[in-house]
Enzyme design. Structure first.
Site, short mmCIF file in Angstrom:
data_model
loop_
_atom_site.label_atom_id
_atom_site.label_comp_id
_atom_site.label_asym_id
_atom_site.label_seq_id
_atom_site.Cartn_x
_atom_site.Cartn_y
_atom_site.Cartn_z
N ASN A 19 1.83 6.09 -2.00
CA ASN A 19 2.42 7.35 -1.57
C ASN A 19 3.41 7.91 -2.60
O ASN A 19 4.15 8.85 -2.29
CB ASN A 19 3.14 7.16 -0.23
CG ASN A 19 2.16 6.79 0.87
OD1 ASN A 19 1.03 7.29 0.89
ND2 ASN A 19 2.57 5.90 1.76
N HIS B 236 -3.31 19.73 -2.76
CA HIS B 236 -2.67 18.44 -2.47
C HIS B 236 -2.28 17.70 -3.76
O HIS B 236 -1.14 17.26 -3.93
CB HIS B 236 -3.61 17.57 -1.62
CG HIS B 236 -3.12 16.16 -1.45
ND1 HIS B 236 -2.02 15.85 -0.67
CD2 HIS B 236 -3.55 14.99 -1.97
CE1 HIS B 236 -1.81 14.54 -0.73
NE2 HIS B 236 -2.72 13.99 -1.51
N ARG C 76 0.82 -1.22 0.00
CA ARG C 76 0.00 0.00 0.00
C ARG C 76 0.85 1.27 0.00
O ARG C 76 0.41 2.32 -0.47
CB ARG C 76 -0.96 -0.01 1.19
CG ARG C 76 -1.91 1.17 1.18
CD ARG C 76 -3.08 1.03 2.10
NE ARG C 76 -3.94 2.20 1.98
CZ ARG C 76 -5.17 2.28 2.45
NH1 ARG C 76 -5.71 1.28 3.09
NH2 ARG C 76 -5.87 3.39 2.28
N1 GLY Z 1 -3.95 7.72 -0.24
C1 GLY Z 1 -3.06 6.66 0.05
C2 GLY Z 1 -3.74 5.47 0.63
O1 GLY Z 1 -4.94 5.43 0.72
O2 GLY Z 1 -3.08 4.56 1.02
#
Ligand code: GLY
Length: 373
Positions: free
Chosen positions: A249, A270, A245
């Site tokens: 990033n 952002h 995950r």
């Molecule tokens: N926006 C990054 C995540 O949801 O892991």
């Protein structure tokens, strides 16, 4: 898939849910949500902009489905992701007698989704919630995957919880009311999916970008579907960000530092920080000999073709020097044992996470990029 919207499943076992994507879901929201309710009652959290543009349509849809509703309208903007707003939302829900088995509806962009989702996590130790994202950024990223929270004076998103929604309803038609700048900021997160894991999608974006920006609804639905499909797959494999995950990033280590340097406001949105951050991450990858030298140029060409910010020179006003930006990176929540973590690329569509980047390479890249402004 129905003929009216597409569905992406987030396969999280007992916490699995659907992301429904299509035009007109706002008008059908009552019928979509009703089967999930224990009693026909919803507590809506939204912001002033979304309330002005879309709340009447939502309320009509809920009335038609016989769902009683109360609504809290908060100021729009990042300032609302605060301790004060969290307290306000929770106390408001308690005063409105929102019960453990009731449902909360987060109706807005990333700020509302993160705040209401976090309030749902702590209210009476947990109340279910539906995400109804109204910005592109929220539809392709923040409403999916259960990251909720608020900002602290120490930094962005430093207080929060993983709390998966019960359903995500992404109405593509509401994207038509976004300012071009907000659409493009969200598009930065879309490009991210192509870069981190799907070169074919990046090529598709290079070909369809202008039509997407111009508002083609079918293409926009496909763009959101493919982005959500990719995010859902990653979240299902690594819900709590112990591994894969973290690829999501990409661009965020540089991007968060730039947002902090510019005050988290209109100077740099952002998604704009993420877009510039991704270009810097590709610069760094190329300088370290990890990816082909053409990669950063190819990304920047697409960002520029879309009318997006692509370099530090596109940020108005003063910026800190390289050491100042590195200092801001150190406050990022991705820091581990004091070392910032970067997502770098071996090629477009092939990303990996590392905390093994020579600090001097980052400093030189930033110093040269600042000097070129
Ligand atoms: N926006 C990054 C995540 O949801 O892991």
């Amino acid at each position: 898939m129905t003929n009216r919207h597409s569905v992406v499943d987030v396969g999280l076992g007992a916490r699995a849910y659907e992301i429904r994507i299509g035009a007109g879901l706002l008008e059908r929201a009552g019928d979509e949500i009703a089967p999930l309710l224990d009693r026909p009652r919803l507590a809506i959290v939204t912001d002033e902009n979304v309330a002005r543009l879309h709340l009447p349509a939502l309320e009509t849809a809920l009335d038609r489905a016989g769902i009683e509703h109360v609504c809290l309208v908060l100021p729009a903007g990042e300032g609302t992701k605060s301790w004060e707003s969290l307290r306000q939302v929770v106390e408001w829900m308690l005063a409105r007698k929102v019960e453990r088995d009731d449902m909360i509806l987060a109706f807005g962009g990333g700020v509302i989704g993160d705040l209401a989702g976090f309030a749902a996590a702590v209210l009476r130790r947990g109340v279910r919630f539906v995400q109804m994202p109204t910005t592109l950024l929220a539809q392709v990223d923040s409403s999916v995957g259960g990251k909720t929270g608020i900002n602290s004076p120490h930094g962005k998103n430093l207080v929060g919880a993983f709390n998966q929604p019960a359903l995500v309803l992404a109405d593509i038609a509401v994207l038509a009311t976004l300012e071009a700048r907000d659409f493009l900021a969200g598009y930065g997160e879309v490009v991210k999916y192509g870069l981190l894991g799907d070169e074919d999608f990046f090529v598709w974006l290079e070909g369809n970008g202008p039509a997407l920006a111009a508002g083609d609804m079918a293409l926009r639905a496909e763009m959101v579907r493919r982005s959500c499909e990719m995010k859902a797959g990653i979240v299902a494999r690594d819900e709590l960000e112990h591994g894969e995950r973290a690829l999501l990033n990409l661009g965020h280590t540089f991007g968060h530092a730039l947002e902090a340097a510019t005050g988290y406001g209109a100077r740099l949105l952002h998604g704009e920080g993420v877009a510039i951050g991704m270009a810097l991450a590709l610069d760094l990858s190329a300088r370290l000999g990890l990816c082909a030298q053409e990669c950063p140029g190819r990304l920047r060409a697409h960002l520029v073709a879309m009318g997006m910010k692509a370099t530090l020179g596109d940020i108005p006003g003063e910026l800190p020097d390289a050491d100042g930006l590195i200092e801001l990176m150190a406050q990022d929540k991705k820091v581990q044992q004091g070392r910032p973590r970067f997502v770098l690329l071996r090629a477009i569509g092939e990303a990996f996470v590392t905390d093994d980047v020579p600090p001097e390479a980052v400093r030189t890249l930033l110093a040269e990029s600042l000097a070129a402004r």
